[in-house]
Enzyme design. Structure first.
Site, mmCIF file in Angstrom:
data_model
loop_
_atom_site.group_PDB
_atom_site.id
_atom_site.type_symbol
_atom_site.label_atom_id
_atom_site.label_comp_id
_atom_site.label_asym_id
_atom_site.label_seq_id
_atom_site.Cartn_x
_atom_site.Cartn_y
_atom_site.Cartn_z
ATOM 1 N N ASP A 23 -60.052 -12.694 -72.334
ATOM 2 C CA ASP A 23 -61.289 -11.981 -72.659
ATOM 3 C C ASP A 23 -61.339 -11.798 -74.162
ATOM 4 O OD1 ASP A 23 -60.477 -8.832 -73.125
ATOM 5 O OD2 ASP A 23 -59.257 -9.718 -71.541
ATOM 6 N N ASP A 114 -67.150 -2.220 -68.955
ATOM 7 C CA ASP A 114 -65.898 -1.816 -69.585
ATOM 8 C C ASP A 114 -65.946 -0.302 -69.763
ATOM 9 O OD1 ASP A 114 -63.800 -1.243 -71.304
ATOM 10 O OD2 ASP A 114 -64.167 -2.928 -72.636
ATOM 11 N N GLU A 116 -63.981 2.863 -70.750
ATOM 12 C CA GLU A 116 -62.806 3.423 -71.424
ATOM 13 C C GLU A 116 -63.111 4.734 -72.116
ATOM 14 O OE1 GLU A 116 -60.389 0.496 -73.632
ATOM 15 O OE2 GLU A 116 -61.975 -0.950 -73.150
#
Length: 241
Positions: A23, A114, A116
């Site tokens: 990635d 994503d 986080e």
């Protein structure tokens, strides 16, 4: 994840992780260098996850050349949005979908969120943010969104919730073992980012590498299936043994 009726085969507990693809983001373009995706494919990789967007304003300046290069090389393309839960979810889902063109076509993996950062939200508030994001994005893509996160974040910011286990899990876990450490609430995983300092031909410097909890044919089926919202068996593929 739009991979209905695809059966995953878990990685044996004794096996070391094997990369199916990296990635990448702008960090892999030091000095403006482009990635040689043909070399990545020739190294035996099958896919690449490319950062598309972040929050409600940022577009990865290398997204277009990377996305074009990934597909031109024969790799399957995955793209991800870096969540900013301090800002409205629906607007970010629309922003990402517009840049990633819905993430629906052949040779294209389901979209990735994503996660986080909590954006200062409580676990309940963050869960509500996720529901709004998924409802908006999946109404456009028709595909279950993959959740990328790491164990300590999910255990704290999401209080170990099991409310989203119908979504495929892409887990970051650098434990050096043969299987990832899973967050509470999850019984399995689909992708495992097992290092943040791997090496591949065609990419300068270190790069994240990822294993897949299934067969290579099922990975390709995931990348070519564009219909329906069923996550099939890959939403909880394998176990954390």
């Amino acid at each position: 994840m739009a991979v209905a009726a695809v059966t995953a085969t878990a990685i044996p507990a004794s096996a070391a992780p094997s990369s199916v693809g990296p990635d990448v983001s702008s960090w892999q373009h030091t000095g403006g260098a482009l990635i040689n995706w043909g070399a990545v494919r020739a190294a035996g990789q099958h896919m690449a996850m490319v950062k598309a967007t972040e929050s409600d304003w940022y577009v990865n300046p290398y997204y277009v050349p990377d996305a074009v290069g990934v597909k031109a090389s024969g790799l399957m393309l995955g793209t991800y949005h870096y969540a900013d839960p301090s800002k409205p979810a629906a607007a970010q889902a629309l922003f990402y979908a517009g840049v990633a063109l819905g993430q629906r076509g052949p040779q294209t993996l389901p979209p990735v969120l994503d996660l986080e950062s909590s954006g200062g939200l409580s676990p309940a508030g963050l869960a509500a943010w996720l529901r709004e994001y998924f409802a908006t994005l999946e109404g456009i893509t028709g595909r279950k969104t993959i959740i990328y996160t790491y164990p300590t974040f999910w255990n704290t910011a999401m209080a170990g919730s099991s409310a989203f286990t119908d979504h495929p899990l892409w887990i970051a876990s650098y434990n050096g073992g043969s299987a990832p450490t899973l967050p509470r609430g999850w019984g399995g995983w689909t992708f495992w980012q097992y290092t943040d300092n791997g090496r591949l031909p065609g990419i300068k410097g270190g790069v994240d590498l990822n294993a897949y909890n299934g067969t290579i044919p099922s990975l390709y089926a995931m990348g070519n299936n564009i219909g329906g919202l069923s996550s099939g068996s890959l939403g909880s593929a394998g176990s954390s043994s």
